[in-house]
Enzyme design. Sequence first.
Site, PDB file in Angstrom:
ATOM      1  N   HIS A 137      -3.019  -5.242   0.338  1.00 22.23           N
ATOM      2  CA  HIS A 137      -1.221  -5.362   0.737  1.00 22.23           C
ATOM      3  C   HIS A 137      -1.318  -5.646   1.639  1.00 22.23           C
ATOM      4  O   HIS A 137      -0.463  -6.368   2.028  1.00 22.23           O
ATOM      5  CB  HIS A 137      -1.191  -3.707   0.010  1.00 22.23           C
ATOM      6  CG  HIS A 137       0.263  -3.790   0.267  1.00 22.23           C
ATOM      7  ND1 HIS A 137       1.735  -3.968  -0.611  1.00 22.23           N
ATOM      8  CD2 HIS A 137       1.030  -3.911   1.432  1.00 22.23           C
ATOM      9  CE1 HIS A 137       2.495  -3.865  -0.023  1.00 22.23           C
ATOM     10  NE2 HIS A 137       2.573  -3.219   0.982  1.00 22.23           N
ATOM     11  N   GLU A 138      -1.819  -5.261   2.001  1.00 22.62           N
ATOM     12  CA  GLU A 138      -1.517  -5.247   3.762  1.00 22.62           C
ATOM     13  C   GLU A 138      -2.688  -6.334   4.185  1.00 22.62           C
ATOM     14  O   GLU A 138      -2.423  -6.995   5.201  1.00 22.62           O
ATOM     15  CB  GLU A 138      -3.082  -4.120   4.992  1.00 22.62           C
ATOM     16  CG  GLU A 138      -2.097  -2.419   3.961  1.00 22.62           C
ATOM     17  CD  GLU A 138      -0.604  -2.779   4.948  1.00 22.62           C
ATOM     18  OE1 GLU A 138      -0.014  -3.114   5.706  1.00 22.62           O
ATOM     19  OE2 GLU A 138      -0.047  -1.483   3.761  1.00 22.62           O
ATOM     20  N   HIS A 141       0.367  -9.102   3.756  1.00 20.84           N
ATOM     21  CA  HIS A 141       1.163  -9.306   5.115  1.00 20.84           C
ATOM     22  C   HIS A 141       0.191  -9.973   5.923  1.00 20.84           C
ATOM     23  O   HIS A 141       0.744 -10.843   7.155  1.00 20.84           O
ATOM     24  CB  HIS A 141       1.398  -7.760   5.760  1.00 20.84           C
ATOM     25  CG  HIS A 141       2.152  -6.613   4.347  1.00 20.84           C
ATOM     26  ND1 HIS A 141       3.485  -7.121   3.932  1.00 20.84           N
ATOM     27  CD2 HIS A 141       2.317  -5.847   4.633  1.00 20.84           C
ATOM     28  CE1 HIS A 141       4.223  -6.543   3.437  1.00 20.84           C
ATOM     29  NE2 HIS A 141       3.069  -5.753   3.792  1.00 20.84           N
TER      30      HIS A 141
END
Length: 237
Positions: A137-138, A141
């Site tokens: 997820h990160e 980003h």
Amino acid sequence: MPEIPDGSPPQPTTSKSAPSPPKPDAIFYTWSTFFSILSGQASKEERQEYFLERDILKEESDCKKCETQRDHLFKYSPTVRFMQSEVAKLGLDINSTNVRCKRCTADQSGGFDLNYGILLCANHMRNRGHIEDTMAHEMVHAYDYMRFKVDDWNLRHQACTEIRASTLSGECRFTREFFTRDQWKITRQLQECVRRRATLSLMARPACKDDVHAARIVNEVWDSCFTDTRPFDEIYR
């Protein structure tokens, strides 16, 4: 001889003062509160205190476990290795030195900062799969910040990267929703999960007014962002 606050020596007494009550044993307190929580007798404040104390007591072991799992994923996770490679092509090296395992007090699994790196909330991680989803997820980003120059104060930018991160990380796959979040819908489960998580993330932004505002922004960018699977060819997990 010890002194009392005014500087004069204490006067002798005929009987000993009552001893101070012993401080509660942290481990015993944790277990006693744990059973109160199981039985539904604990208040919201007691629940918060229980989890805070538990996190403090286990901070070192939680972080070590998180770091071991993180290093394993950098070696063996296809998703993490692929995202690490794709982000590196854009000029950002993500490795064990800037993916840090820490104790978090906020209700979150992780975070990303272009200058700091990736944060993994060690006290909130359930298992290696949870850490893998959070890292993925990160890292989405990180890819978006490098590839699309995401603006921290642009809610449309923030909504788009949250949609992509929830879609591509695997955190919204059916088994994760079913077994860890009690979300049992079969049809359009992925889309509902992504919308829900993106909206919640957007609500935490200072510029977001409320849940209605967050949902509206998510809807505005949904069609273009949900179908954008870069750097993957398709939704892999």
